[in-house]
Scaffold this active site. Structure first.
Site, PDB file in Angstrom:
ATOM      1  N   HIS A   1      -2.501  -1.393  -4.207  1.00 34.13           N
ATOM      2  CA  HIS A   1      -3.962  -1.434  -4.310  1.00 34.13           C
ATOM      3  C   HIS A   1      -4.493  -0.011  -4.233  1.00 34.13           C
ATOM      4  CE1 HIS A   1      -4.489  -1.984   0.367  1.00 34.13           C
ATOM      5  NE2 HIS A   1      -3.896  -0.859   0.053  1.00 34.13           N
TER       6      HIS A   1
ATOM      7  N   SER B   1       0.832  -1.196   0.000  1.00 30.71           N
ATOM      8  CA  SER B   1       0.000   0.000   0.000  1.00 30.71           C
ATOM      9  C   SER B   1       0.877   1.260   0.000  1.00 30.71           C
ATOM     10  CB  SER B   1      -0.958  -0.063   1.198  1.00 30.71           C
ATOM     11  OG  SER B   1      -1.942   0.925   1.134  1.00 30.71           O
TER      12      SER B   1
END
Length: 196
Positions: free
Chosen positions: A123, A98
């Site tokens: 993501h 992330s």
């Protein structure tokens, strides 16, 4: 409570004890271990500014082992990496997921690394909303704006199209160190530290 080791250094003036992170900072090494939050970001930003003041020409080595965290905290680190004069080399040990992956890809071009068994995951930003319908609409609009901004930067960092990054970040997308090199997140997989 986490354990922080101390090291003892002998000099002509005697012995001096440092916590390991302070000792690493002397060698221009900053560690991001754990979640990216406001307190962690403030500490990392302060260390980067300190190292720039010490020597604006010498590289800073930013080691990342992080599951990600708060977008605004990560952007504070990202903006500082770009604001200061020294190049910031990024090295993934363990995982960069992330916001951790975003920061890894944001190191100086040619100086972004991962160890062989590191995992990198990208993501879209996560968020939750509660409150009145109008407040939820405002929060939804903001998270979509953040998603576009992060995708544009990640596309630039990785030399990918925004469309590809949008598709690849739609769900959790895990990569090995070698796969992240092919994707453009890093420049090199480090097998052994050079003996320079």
């Amino acid at each position: 409570m986490s354990y922080i080791p101390y090291v003892v250094e002998k000099t002509a003036r005697g012995e001096r004890s440092y916590d390991i992170y302070s000792r690493l900072l002397k060698d221009r090494i900053i560690m991001l271990s754990g979640e990216v939050n406001d307190a962690v970001a403030s500490s990392i930003v302060a260390q980067m500014l300190f190292l720039e003041a010490e020597d604006p020409e010498k590289d800073i080595y930013f080691y990342i082992n992080s599951p990600g965290g708060v977008v605004t905290a990560g952007m504070a680190i990202y903006d500082t990496m770009n604001y200061i004069r020294p190049d910031v080399a990024t090295i993934c040990v363990g995982q960069a997921a992330s916001m951790g992956a975003f920061l890894l890809s944001s190191g100086a071009k040619g100086k972004r690394y991962a160890l062989p068994h590191a995992r990198i995951m990208i993501h879209q930003p996560l968020g939750g909303a509660q409150g009145q319908a109008t407040d939820i609409a405002i929060q939804a609009k903001e998270i979509l704006r953040m998603k576009e901004e992060l995708n544009a930067i990640l596309a630039k960092n990785c030399s990918q199209s925004i469309k590809k990054v949008e598709k690849d970040t739609d769900r959790d997308n895990f990569m090995s160190a070698e796969e992240s090199k092919e994707y453009g997140m890093i420049d090199e997989v480090l097998l052994k530290k050079s003996k320079e």
